[in-house]
Design a protein around this motif. Structure first.
Motif, PDB file in Angstrom:
ATOM      1  N   ASP A 148       0.807  -1.218   0.000  1.00  0.00           N
ATOM      2  CA  ASP A 148       0.000   0.000   0.000  1.00  0.00           C
ATOM      3  C   ASP A 148       0.848   1.279   0.000  1.00  0.00           C
ATOM      4  O   ASP A 148       0.308   2.381   0.091  1.00  0.00           O
ATOM      5  CB  ASP A 148      -0.938   0.008   1.198  1.00  0.00           C
ATOM      6  N   PHE A 149       2.160   1.148  -0.120  1.00  0.00           N
ATOM      7  CA  PHE A 149       3.046   2.318  -0.117  1.00  0.00           C
ATOM      8  C   PHE A 149       2.801   3.161  -1.368  1.00  0.00           C
ATOM      9  O   PHE A 149       2.837   2.658  -2.486  1.00  0.00           O
ATOM     10  CB  PHE A 149       4.506   1.866  -0.053  1.00  0.00           C
ATOM     11  N   ARG A 150       2.562   4.455  -1.168  1.00  0.00           N
ATOM     12  CA  ARG A 150       2.256   5.356  -2.287  1.00  0.00           C
ATOM     13  C   ARG A 150       3.441   6.205  -2.728  1.00  0.00           C
ATOM     14  O   ARG A 150       3.304   7.093  -3.556  1.00  0.00           O
ATOM     15  CB  ARG A 150       1.088   6.254  -1.918  1.00  0.00           C
ATOM     16  N   GLY A 151       4.592   5.950  -2.160  1.00  0.00           N
ATOM     17  CA  GLY A 151       5.794   6.657  -2.586  1.00  0.00           C
ATOM     18  C   GLY A 151       6.132   7.848  -1.713  1.00  0.00           C
ATOM     19  O   GLY A 151       5.324   8.318  -0.920  1.00  0.00           O
ATOM     20  N   THR A 152       7.337   8.339  -1.915  1.00  0.00           N
ATOM     21  CA  THR A 152       7.837   9.491  -1.166  1.00  0.00           C
ATOM     22  C   THR A 152       7.514  10.810  -1.860  1.00  0.00           C
ATOM     23  O   THR A 152       7.689  11.872  -1.286  1.00  0.00           O
ATOM     24  CB  THR A 152       9.367   9.412  -1.019  1.00  0.00           C
ATOM     25  N   GLY A 153       7.085  10.725  -3.110  1.00  0.00           N
ATOM     26  CA  GLY A 153       6.841  11.940  -3.892  1.00  0.00           C
ATOM     27  C   GLY A 153       8.036  12.338  -4.743  1.00  0.00           C
ATOM     28  O   GLY A 153       7.939  13.243  -5.570  1.00  0.00           O
ATOM     29  N   PHE A 154       9.164  11.662  -4.548  1.00  0.00           N
ATOM     30  CA  PHE A 154      10.354  11.959  -5.344  1.00  0.00           C
ATOM     31  C   PHE A 154      10.383  11.078  -6.584  1.00  0.00           C
ATOM     32  O   PHE A 154       9.807   9.991  -6.607  1.00  0.00           O
ATOM     33  CB  PHE A 154      11.627  11.749  -4.515  1.00  0.00           C
TER      34      PHE A 154
END
Length: 160
Positions: A54-60
């Motif tokens: 379910d990890f949606r990322g760090t935005g980087f």
């Protein structure tokens, strides 16, 4: 004064990484140099994606660059956090780069965003920081390049 609602997802991940405790006490609120910070955020991006469905990322959005994975947004987010008084860069030995550390307000905010993670995510983030980010830069780069060879394609670093 900034609240966590004012922070971008990228800024939250920088604060989480800086705060992530290495033992049962308070957070270890420093990282030596921007190289370690960038590679740490990259490792969070990749390792969390592998481990947490379910990890949606760090935005980087990391791209291969001179010393492996890089995203200019890390520096921009770091600058924004400095302007808000949450992070400061302290000059140290030139080989290590500046020490990046949380201010007292940054520590409180870092703890808050860190505690918003699930227990297994907090544990994994602390493990990444201790096992990889806090290691000598050459060892960190070698690990990143060997585990993620796609990020080594433009490197100027030949020590791996």
């Amino acid at each position: 004064m900034s609240t966590i609602n004012d922070l971008s997802e990228q800024e939250r991940w920088i604060l989480r990484l800086l705060y992530a405790p290495q033992n049962k006490s308070d957070g270890d609120i420093t990282i030596e140099g921007r190289t370690r910070l960038v590679k740490g955020l990259f490792l969070i991006e990749r390792m969390f994606a592998d481990r947490f469905s379910d990890f949606r990322g760090t935005g980087f959005d990391f791209e291969p660059y001179k010393y492996g994975p890089f995203d200019q947004d890390v520096y921009d987010s770091l600058e924004s956090l400095e302007e808000r008084g949450l992070v400061k860069e302290v000059p140290t030995h030139p080989e290590n780069g500046d020490r990046i550390e949380l201010t007292s307000q940054g520590k409180r905010t870092g703890e808050e965003v860190f505690m918003n993670l699930r227990p297994e995510q907090k544990s994994h983030l602390s493990w990444i920081k201790g096992k990889h980010v806090q290691q000598p830069v050459a060892q960190l780069l070698s690990f990143v390049y060997n585990k993620y060879p796609d990020m080594a394609e433009n490197t100027e670093y030949k020590g791996f």
